[in-house]
Design an enzyme around this catalytic site. Structure first.
Site, PDB file in Angstrom:
ATOM      1  N   ARG A  77      -2.440  -2.124  -3.662  1.00  0.00           N
ATOM      2  CA  ARG A  77      -3.781  -1.528  -3.486  1.00  0.00           C
ATOM      3  C   ARG A  77      -3.881  -0.167  -4.299  1.00  0.00           C
ATOM      4  O   ARG A  77      -2.811   0.679  -4.321  1.00  0.00           O
ATOM      5  CB  ARG A  77      -3.889  -0.877  -2.023  1.00  0.00           C
ATOM      6  CG  ARG A  77      -5.198  -0.171  -1.410  1.00  0.00           C
ATOM      7  CD  ARG A  77      -4.816   0.587  -0.458  1.00  0.00           C
ATOM      8  NE  ARG A  77      -6.329   1.333  -0.159  1.00  0.00           N
ATOM      9  CZ  ARG A  77      -6.282   2.340   0.583  1.00  0.00           C
ATOM     10  NH1 ARG A  77      -5.204   3.100   1.192  1.00  0.00           N
ATOM     11  NH2 ARG A  77      -7.526   3.029   0.542  1.00  0.00           N
ATOM     12  N   GLU A  91      -7.450  -6.253   4.663  1.00  0.00           N
ATOM     13  CA  GLU A  91      -7.167  -5.823   3.371  1.00  0.00           C
ATOM     14  C   GLU A  91      -6.038  -6.298   2.603  1.00  0.00           C
ATOM     15  O   GLU A  91      -6.232  -6.725   1.678  1.00  0.00           O
ATOM     16  CB  GLU A  91      -7.183  -4.311   3.003  1.00  0.00           C
ATOM     17  CG  GLU A  91      -8.488  -3.352   3.575  1.00  0.00           C
ATOM     18  CD  GLU A  91      -8.315  -2.024   3.669  1.00  0.00           C
ATOM     19  OE1 GLU A  91      -9.012  -1.184   2.721  1.00  0.00           O
ATOM     20  OE2 GLU A  91      -7.732  -1.596   4.480  1.00  0.00           O
ATOM     21  N   ARG A  93     -12.795  14.687   7.386  1.00  0.00           N
ATOM     22  CA  ARG A  93     -13.632  14.987   6.055  1.00  0.00           C
ATOM     23  C   ARG A  93     -15.146  15.319   6.398  1.00  0.00           C
ATOM     24  O   ARG A  93     -15.691  14.858   7.356  1.00  0.00           O
ATOM     25  CB  ARG A  93     -13.575  13.764   5.004  1.00  0.00           C
ATOM     26  CG  ARG A  93     -12.255  13.407   4.479  1.00  0.00           C
ATOM     27  CD  ARG A  93     -12.420  12.107   3.662  1.00  0.00           C
ATOM     28  NE  ARG A  93     -11.193  11.911   3.493  1.00  0.00           N
ATOM     29  CZ  ARG A  93     -10.710  10.470   3.284  1.00  0.00           C
ATOM     30  NH1 ARG A  93     -11.571   9.368   3.728  1.00  0.00           N
ATOM     31  NH2 ARG A  93      -9.599  10.115   3.226  1.00  0.00           N
ATOM     32  N   ASN A 142       0.989  -1.270   0.140  1.00  0.00           N
ATOM     33  CA  ASN A 142      -0.056   0.182  -0.061  1.00  0.00           C
ATOM     34  C   ASN A 142       0.875   1.307  -0.075  1.00  0.00           C
ATOM     35  O   ASN A 142       1.386   1.620   1.014  1.00  0.00           O
ATOM     36  CB  ASN A 142      -0.958   0.023   1.088  1.00  0.00           C
ATOM     37  CG  ASN A 142      -1.961   1.300   1.250  1.00  0.00           C
ATOM     38  OD1 ASN A 142      -1.859   2.064   0.431  1.00  0.00           O
ATOM     39  ND2 ASN A 142      -2.713   1.171   2.180  1.00  0.00           N
ATOM     40  N   HIS A 146     -13.100   1.659  -0.058  1.00  0.00           N
ATOM     41  CA  HIS A 146     -12.824   0.739   1.136  1.00  0.00           C
ATOM     42  C   HIS A 146     -13.463  -0.673   0.528  1.00  0.00           C
ATOM     43  O   HIS A 146     -13.963  -1.678   1.388  1.00  0.00           O
ATOM     44  CB  HIS A 146     -13.542   1.011   2.229  1.00  0.00           C
ATOM     45  CG  HIS A 146     -12.888   2.172   3.082  1.00  0.00           C
ATOM     46  ND1 HIS A 146     -13.637   3.320   3.680  1.00  0.00           N
ATOM     47  CD2 HIS A 146     -11.616   2.621   3.240  1.00  0.00           C
ATOM     48  CE1 HIS A 146     -12.817   4.149   4.087  1.00  0.00           C
ATOM     49  NE2 HIS A 146     -11.741   3.652   3.854  1.00  0.00           N
TER      50      HIS A 146
END
Length: 397
Positions: free
Chosen positions: A89, A383, A238, A8, A178
């Site tokens: 990723r 993940e 956010r 990642n 996600h």
């Protein structure tokens, strides 16, 4: 058997895990942080040991070199020939990718074309891919997309009510994020739904970045994040969903440009913006306990937004068999889980065992009672293992 890396790459970081596949045994993991600085940090864990070093890491190529050299020096691999694949990723796959794909010229070009939709992420992912390709030229590289799982949404779930020309000409639509996590959670969640013919799952990936997904028969039906990860529920920094006129109004009030306000919505809002305390929910909850009114408000907003989406997706799915809590907050904050359930329990008949919930952190467990109309479970997401699985599947083809 084959050794597969899951990678990642961020704008200034490179996280990695090396797996023995198909056993899914983790051989090592680590992270290069502050890439581009003289005082960068390189850390690696292997065989119950860990090591962290501060040193110059001026680019991702240097970070990859450090990873490779460390694995040989620690005896994790005897040579780099043992590594058979690297899975990367990739946040934004746009309309092009509904599954993981081998890196080739076409894949690379499409990921590059999508940089405007994920400028911090896609660019960094390509830098990471190119660095690995240079050092390991004969190894397969696989792109694993955060957006791929959400490609099963119907048009009425992903099209925005804007002039249709903008949807088709500029590919302006809901993509979500996600997806790799939500897919993993939905697969593990089936263990709690034996005998259910058409399982309906609401998956809550709640961390500093957060999204909620409605899943039926193993496929995404709807998801909270939108064109970018800014949409959906409120997050650490956010805004989540807003009345679109807020942008225009605040630009006029403050004299800031659209780009400046967009950055504020991304990086200075959410928990941080409302509480004035921190983007970290742990700091905010500590301030709540001290009676900080803005912190109290920010936590209530966060809980209410999660509950709203769960209710929305309960209707969208025509009911629900399972609610999953995961990611940093979902896995590790019993208080947040309880407060969310308290918001939905009267409407949806959800009930959790408070004794099971109160000390549960980072572990998988069913926390609902037998009387609950919907099962509630905590599942730590993974993940990286999904990236390793998809990469290994290409290796053995």
């Amino acid at each position: 058997m084959a050794k597969i890396m899951a990678v990642n790459a961020g704008s200034s970081s490179l996280k990695f895990k090396l797996y023995e596949m198909p056993e899914e045994k983790v051989l090592c993991s680590g992270n290069a942080e502050r890439i581009g600085h003289e005082d960068a940090i390189f850390g690696i864990k292997w065989n119950g040991q860990s090591e962290k070093t501060i040193l110059p890491i001026l680019d991702h190529a240097k970070a990859v070199e450090l990873v490779v050299n460390a694995m040989i020096e620690k005896g994790i691999v005897s040579s780099m020939d043992e590594i058979k694949g690297v899975g990367h990723r990739v946040v934004q796959g746009g309309k092009y990718f509904s599954k993981s794909e081998l890196f080739n010229k076409d894949t690379e070009d499409k990921i590059e074309s999508l940089i405007p939709l994920a400028p911090l992420h896609n660019k960094a992912h390509l830098v990471g891919f190119r660095a690995f390709k240079k050092i390991l030229p004969n190894v397969i590289n696989v792109a694993v997309f955060d957006t791929a799982f959400h490609q099963t949404m119907e048009p009425e779930d992903y099209v925005f009510p804007i002039p249709y020309e903008y949807t088709t000409k500029y590919d302006c639509r809901r993509y979500g994020a996600h997806g790799t996590s939500h897919k993993y959670l939905s697969e593990v969640g089936l263990n709690y739904l034996k005998g259910v013919k058409h399982p309906k799952i609401i998956s809550c990936h709640i961390g500093s970045g957060a999204s909620i997904t409605a899943i039926k028969d193993g496929k995404c039906v709807a998801t909270s994040m939108g064109l970018t990860p800014l949409g959906g529920i409120m997050m650490g920094t956010r805004t989540g969903d807003l009345d679109p006129s807020v942008m225009n109004y605040l630009c006029k009030c403050t004299g800031k440009s659209v780009e400046e306000m967009y950055q504020i919505f991304n990086k200075q809002s959410g928990f941080l913006g409302v509480s004035g305390v921190s983007n970290d929910s742990r700091d905010v909850l500590a301030a709540v306990d001290e009676g900080n009114e803005q912190a109290i408000l920010s936590n209530k907003l966060f809980i209410r937004r999660i509950a709203d989406f769960i209710g929305q997706y309960y209707v969208r799915l025509g009911g629900a068999d399972l609610i999953i809590f995961s990611a940093g907050i979902g896995e590790n904050s019993p208080r947040t889980r309880k407060e969310v359930v308290d918001e939905i329990k009267d409407a949806l008949g959800v009930e959790i065992d408070e004794e099971k919930n109160k000390d549960l952190r980072g572990q998988e467990a069913l926390i609902s009672t037998e009387n609950s109309k919907i099962k509630v479970v905590v599942i730590p997401t993974d993940e990286e293992v999904m990236i390793a699985r998809d990469t290994y599947s290409y290796y053995i083809k």
